[in-house]
Structure formats: C-alpha cells, structure tokens
Write a protein that holds these residues in place. Structure first.
Motif, mmCIF file in Angstrom:
data_model
loop_
_atom_site.group_PDB
_atom_site.id
_atom_site.type_symbol
_atom_site.label_atom_id
_atom_site.label_comp_id
_atom_site.label_asym_id
_atom_site.label_seq_id
_atom_site.Cartn_x
_atom_site.Cartn_y
_atom_site.Cartn_z
ATOM 1 N N LEU A 44 0.816 -1.213 0.000
ATOM 2 C CA LEU A 44 0.000 0.000 0.000
ATOM 3 C C LEU A 44 0.852 1.265 0.000
ATOM 4 C CD1 LEU A 44 -2.793 -1.025 2.562
ATOM 5 C CD2 LEU A 44 -3.012 -0.847 0.078
ATOM 6 N N THR A 45 1.931 1.269 0.783
ATOM 7 C CA THR A 45 2.743 2.480 0.943
ATOM 8 C C THR A 45 3.918 2.550 -0.020
ATOM 9 O OG1 THR A 45 4.063 1.407 2.680
ATOM 10 C CG2 THR A 45 2.121 2.651 3.368
ATOM 11 N N GLY A 46 4.300 1.412 -0.591
ATOM 12 C CA GLY A 46 5.427 1.399 -1.512
ATOM 13 C C GLY A 46 6.715 0.974 -0.829
ATOM 14 N N HIS A 47 7.558 0.275 -1.584
ATOM 15 C CA HIS A 47 8.800 -0.242 -1.027
ATOM 16 C C HIS A 47 9.777 0.869 -0.685
ATOM 17 C CE1 HIS A 47 12.546 -2.678 -0.838
ATOM 18 N NE2 HIS A 47 11.716 -3.579 -0.354
ATOM 19 N N GLU A 48 9.749 1.961 -1.444
ATOM 20 C CA GLU A 48 10.660 3.072 -1.163
ATOM 21 C C GLU A 48 10.369 3.672 0.210
ATOM 22 O OE1 GLU A 48 10.733 5.932 -4.324
ATOM 23 O OE2 GLU A 48 10.370 4.394 -5.837
ATOM 24 N N PHE A 49 9.099 3.883 0.514
ATOM 25 C CA PHE A 49 8.731 4.416 1.821
ATOM 26 C C PHE A 49 9.170 3.465 2.928
ATOM 27 C CE2 PHE A 49 5.748 4.652 5.386
ATOM 28 C CZ PHE A 49 5.810 6.006 5.698
ATOM 29 N N PHE A 50 8.986 2.174 2.707
ATOM 30 C CA PHE A 50 9.395 1.184 3.709
ATOM 31 C C PHE A 50 10.884 1.264 3.993
ATOM 32 C CE2 PHE A 50 11.513 -2.997 3.847
ATOM 33 C CZ PHE A 50 11.251 -3.321 5.170
ATOM 34 N N ARG A 51 11.700 1.270 2.946
ATOM 35 C CA ARG A 51 13.156 1.243 3.141
ATOM 36 C C ARG A 51 13.642 2.489 3.872
ATOM 37 N NH1 ARG A 51 16.437 -2.195 0.315
ATOM 38 N NH2 ARG A 51 18.066 -0.606 0.247
ATOM 39 N N LYS A 52 13.178 3.641 3.448
ATOM 40 C CA LYS A 52 13.672 4.890 4.037
ATOM 41 C C LYS A 52 13.243 5.024 5.494
ATOM 42 C CE LYS A 52 13.619 7.133 -0.486
ATOM 43 N NZ LYS A 52 12.935 8.096 -1.375
ATOM 44 N N THR A 53 11.966 4.763 5.757
ATOM 45 C CA THR A 53 11.487 4.893 7.136
ATOM 46 C C THR A 53 12.066 3.810 8.023
ATOM 47 O OG1 THR A 53 9.510 3.583 6.581
ATOM 48 C CG2 THR A 53 9.340 5.993 6.431
#
Length: 659
Positions: free
Chosen positions: A275-284
C-alpha cells in the motif's frame, strides 16, 4: 525497585550489572524483602541467560569456521591442465565422499520449502534455524522465574500491594529483546560479518532479520504489558502510583521506544508495504530503527551496551558502503588529471511488452572487476540519490587493462523501475512496433556500490574452477544471473567437455531481443564440437511462427510443424529454426510451464558425468525457486555419492534478484 528501598538506612549497597543497586539490609516488611530477593535473583539469572545466548551464537559461528576449514578442498580444473582433469575424475577419498554424501543427504531433507503461506519462500533449513532460536527464547524466558505471589501492606494505608514473579518475567523478556537487537541489526547489514564468517549470502539472512524483529516486537509488547499491569493495577494506591511511574524520564523513553517498534512492525508487513510502496518502507525503516535504538538507550541506560553495539554495527555497515562507492567513483578518468567523483554513464534501452516492459542498461567504468554471479547496488542520480537497487550483472567480467563492461536487464514495475522506464521513453526515436521492439535509447548517470554476493565461477580463465556438471535455469529477467555463467563457460578452455545446459523460460519470442547479441554468440558456441553446451528456450505464452502464420493465411497445416516432447504435461511445438543446430532448441509451450523436476532429472540421467558433482544455478520468479528447490532436493542421493557417483551431489545456487 528503587521506590521500595530506603537508601537513607542502607548499611551497604550491592551492585547488580544492568540493574538498580540493591540496598542491604532490607528494612521493609518480610514479604517485600523476600520479593526483592526474588527480583534481584531473577535479574542476575536474566543477565546470565543473555550472555549464554551470545555464547551460543559465538559457538555456532566458530562451528561454521571449523566446518569451512575441515571441508575437503574442491578439486579444480585449470586451463590446459590434463593432469588435473584426470584427477577430478577419480572417485576421491573416503573423507571427501562421506562429506559430499552428508551434504547431499542434508539437502534432500532441508532444501525444500515448507509453510510458504506463513513464512514465504524459504527453505526448511532456514525454518529449522528459526525454530531453534524460538525454542531457546521460549525456554530461557520461562526458566528461572519465581512463580509466587506476595501480598504486602502499603505504609500508612489499609491497602495492599500484590507482588508476583511478573516483574522478573517482564524484565527477562526485555533483557532478551535488548540482547537480540545487535544480532537483528547484523542480520540486516549488507557488509555482513556473518556472511564473512559463515559464507551465507547477506540476502539469505534477511529472513532471520525479519523474524528476529518480530520477536523483539512481541517481547517489547509483553514487557510493556507486564509493567503496565504491575504499576497500574497490582500496586496501590491508584492512580497515584501509575501517574508517578509513567511520568519518569526512563518511562517516557520506554513509551517512545514502544511506539517506534510498533511503527516498524506495522510498516514491515507485506500488505502495508504494497500500500505504501517499497521506497517508503526502506527509508522509514532505516531512520526509525536507529531512533528506536536510541530510545531504548534512554529507557534503560544500564543495558546500553547492546544499543551501542547495534549502533556500531549499523555505522560500520554504512561506512563501508560509502567507502566502496568512493573506491569505484573517485579517481582519474581516462588517464587525465580530472580527479574527483565520476559517475558511470549508462545507455538506457527500452523493450516494450504487455508485462510492463524491460530496460537494458549498458556502460563501461574503470574499477576492479567482479566475479560471475555477483551484483551491484545501482543508484540513478537523475531519479533520486536516496535509493539504490540490487541488480545482478548480466555480462561476463573483464580483467584489466580492459574496462569492465556492465550489462543489466531490468523489469519495469512500480517505483524506481517505473521511473527508469519513463526516463528511457523521454526521447522516443521511433514509434513503438509490435513484438517488443526497442522504443528508445538514452544515457543516464549511475552510481555503483559493490560487488556483493557469492562467486559462481572465477572470472579469469587461468584460475581453476571446481569440476562440476552445470545446469543454468532462468525465468524472464532472471537471465541476468545465468547468462554470465554460460558466457564464461563458452569462452574458457577450462570448460571443454564439461556438460552445461542453458535453460531460459520466457513468455514471448520477442523477449530474446533483451540479450540478442549474447544469445547469438552462445548459439554459435553451441555448434562447437569441443564444448558440451546445450541451449533450450521455452516460450510459454505464444505459439510457433508456423502456427500463427497458418492461422492468419490458412496456407500451412499443422502437419508441417515438428512436435517436441518437452518436459511438461502437454505436447509442445518445437521451432524449426533450431533444427540445423541440435544443441540449440526453442520450444513453444501450450500455456504451461516446463517441468523443472523433469529437466533436472533428465540432465542427471542423460547428460551429467558421474565423475563430477552437479550444480544448478538459477534465478527467476519465486514459484520457480520453490519448484527448483523441490526438484534438486528430490534428486540428491547421499548413498550414491558415497559409492562414487558424484553427479547425485546436487547443489542449488538461487538468485532472487530479478530486475
């Protein structure tokens, strides 16, 4: 424990590592004093258990080092070395046969996947390691707890406190969570000391990293719940006790840490990531995880050693990554005096298809070469400098003085790869044509970090490689992992006579345009009488050109098309284009996939040499990995290996980094 001890009447203070000091003698009521004795004993036991846990981890790492030292040296074949080739055909010592037989038996039992719906595509060996970790934590969480209740009076009131072993239990799981944090961080690092010691690729450790993080979340929740019940219900008077408790600085940090670990866990769920995207997951994930470590430090400074170790591991990993990037990109360019940071300039070529398209990246850059099977992290500065993608190099390594030539095949999906597609389409030279034609080509800057991963074959032809039968299997853009294996084998005299099957499963004939020049070279090499190379391409969602032509014009009957008995449940059409070269075959499947179990077993029965062990080198979708693990496990036979038939010692090198 400080609030029920009177330091003003203390005759002496006993220091307890990782906990508040103990005041002696105890001047409280008898129940409270007995409770304090139990609490401090449980704490000291908890500290002992954390040290034992790390002693066990150290022992396991030492065992890996010992096993890697004791394992028989692989018998190599070097360039033009007939003596070594003859030696490789010998049965081998009893020690080497016993070692290989044990490995084969373990693979048969532990290589397949189990409980995929719960754990994902991981082997039974990974599940066994997780089970051992869970069993250890469960046992040492429950053992050494004083299961007793004390009802003690509250001074100057008619109220009573209920004191139980819940406090010691809550502290125990909190201490184990702290001690587990450095291991969890180490399991996530790219520059992994665990990889150096065990030889296990860092990406294979990510499964344990994810589950260790979930364990810490559960431990943190139970620790918080336990002390909330103690301070908010069991101790009196309420709500005074709880208000004073929650207002303390260390408790504020504890609440912050609990909120952060909840955020990390929630946004690490696969459904939330989608839902949020893998990029958001990695950075956060990176940022919040380190803030969480700092909050844990603020919550209980007495055990800050575990947090310092975690920050140190994370810092070393980041520092080495940065140093790797500098070593690749900082220096002279083309022999001139232009010293500084220079990114690689890559061509971006786009191939259209109904599945989203594929981008081919190509560039040369002056740096130390890599080994076959290794990968780099690529950052496209024109898109963002905050994200990089692990991509396996699809080209064969080149040694100095030649400039290393990089080729990458990237499937365009969401996020960064979608923007890479848009970048390639920014200068459309010709209208798109049917059949997956090239739409456009332009240049973009690329920043590299690497190489990473295990070595599948040596990059230098004069360096001996282990004598082994090889079957390279790829699905779609997984060709990046197996193509260099075939290219090196086809160009090295050391591989003469060694069976190598190159299998590629794709959806459409136009997908072969991704590696058109390399495939033409392999097709030419497969005609050689010296090389034992066979190429088989399976096309799963198209019918042969002859069939399509007959359907369009009705000028040709199906009797003119050769039927190939491919390893599948249905008959398949074999392309007549490959009839002039028996070692190069294209099979059109009837909307089914080839049976990997049949391919592997057929290779062992008809192609593999009994003097060599067998290696399956593969990359593709997760489902292909599941089928291959089951297929490879089923053909391993330790008893045959012990008797000298080494081909049944079958290993699998699986690369899940598809573009």
């Amino acid at each position: 424990m400080v609030h029920i001890q009177d330091h003003s009447t203390a005759a002496s203070v006993i220091h307890h590592w990782g906990y508040a000091d103990r005041v002696v003698p105890c001047t409280n009521d008898a129940g409270s004093c007995e409770y304090l004795d139990a609490v401090y004993w449980m704490h000291d036991t908890s500290m002992l258990y954390t040290f034992i846990m790390w002693a066990v981890i150290g022992g396991i790492l030492l065992l890996f080092i010992t096993l890697r030292t004791l394992r028989p040296s692989p018998r190599h074949i070097a360039r033009f070395s007939a003596d070594e080739k003859d030696q490789a055909r010998e049965p081998g010592s009893a020690y080497s046969r016993a070692w290989a037989g044990l490995q084969s038996t373990f693979r048969k039992c532990l290589l397949p996947e189990s409980f995929v719906g719960l754990f994902g595509h991981v082997t039974r060996l990974q599940l066994l390691v997780l089970s051992i970790l869970l069993a250890y934590l469960l046992i040492f969480t429950l053992v050494g707890i004083v299961y007793k209740t004390w009802i003690t009076p509250v001074k100057k009131t008619n109220l009573f406190n209920t004191r139980t072993g819940l406090g010691g239990f809550s502290d125990r799981i909190g201490a184990l969570a702290y001690a587990l944090t450095p291991l969890t961080v180490a399991l996530s690092t790219r520059e992994s000391i665990l990889t150096l010691v065990t030889g296990i690729p860092y990406q294979s450790l990510n499964f344990l990293h994810r589950w260790a993080g979930r364990i810490i979340f559960i431990q943190s929740f139970l620790h918080t719940l336990g002390w909330t019940l103690i301070e908010g219900k069991f101790y009196q008077p309420q709500p005074k006790v709880y208000r004073e408790f929650i207002a303390q600085k260390y408790m504020v940090w504890g609440c912050v840490a609990m909120m952060l670990i909840t955020f990390i866990y929630t946004f690490s769920l696969s459904r939330v990531i989608r839902l949020t995207g893998h990029e958001f997951f990695r950075k956060t994930h990176y940022v919040i995880a380190m803030i969480y470590v700092g909050a844990c430090w603020g919550h209980w400074q007495q055990l800050s050693c575990w947090m310092i170790a975690s920050l140190g591991i994370w810092g070393i990993d980041r520092g080495v990554r940065f140093l790797r990037t500098l070593l690749i990109h900082v220096g002279y360019v083309n022999g001139n005096r232009d010293f500084g940071f220079h990114s690689a300039q890559s061509s971006v070529e786009y191939f259209d298809d109904p599945d989203g398209g594929v981008v081919r990246l190509e560039f040369k850059h002056n740096h130390e070469t890599w080994q076959v099977g290794q990968h780099f992290f690529l950052c496209f500065s024109a898109l963002t400098i905050w994200q990089s993608h692990p991509l396996t190099v699809a080209s064969a390594p080149e040694l100095h003085p030649a400039l290393p030539h990089h080729t990458y095949i990237v499937r365009c999906r969401k996020g960064e790869t979608r923007r890479l597609k848009e970048l390639a389409l920014g200068q459309v030279s010709e209208p798109a044509s049917k059949g997956g034609a090239t739409l456009s080509s332009k240049t973009t800057s690329v920043i590299l970090c690497g190489p990473y991963g295990t070595t599948l074959l040596p990059s230098h032809p004069n360096v001996g490689h282990e004598a082994s039968n090889i079957i390279a299997v790829a699905g779609g853009t997984g060709i990046s992992s197996t193509l260099p294996v075939a290219l090196v084998a086809a160009s090295s005299p050391a591989f003469i006579g060694i069976p190598l099957d190159f299998i590629w499963v794709i959806r459409r004939h136009s997908n072969m345009d991704w590696i058109k020049s390399e495939l033409s070279e392999l097709q030419r090499q497969s005609r050689s009488s010296e090389l034992n190379l066979r190429i088989h391409i399976y096309i799963t969602q198209e019918s042969p050109p002859e069939v399509r032509s007959s359907q369009d014009s009705a000028s040709k009957s199906l009797e003119d098309i050769e039927i190939s008995h491919a390893p599948s449940s249905k008959a398949c059409f074999s392309s007549s284009l490959s009839s002039s070269n028996p070692n190069y075959n294209i099979t059109y499947m009837d909307s089914v996939h080839p049976s990997l179990a049949t391919i592997v077993s057929g290779f062992l029965d008809t192609r593999a040499c009994s003097e060599y062990r067998t290696r399956v080198i593969a990359s593709g979708p997760a489902g292909m990995g599941q089928d291959l693990r089951a297929a490879v496990a089923s053909v391993n036979d330790g008893s045959k290996v012990w008797k000298g038939d080494r081909r049944w010692d079958v290993s699998l090198d699986w690369d899940d980094r598809m573009g």
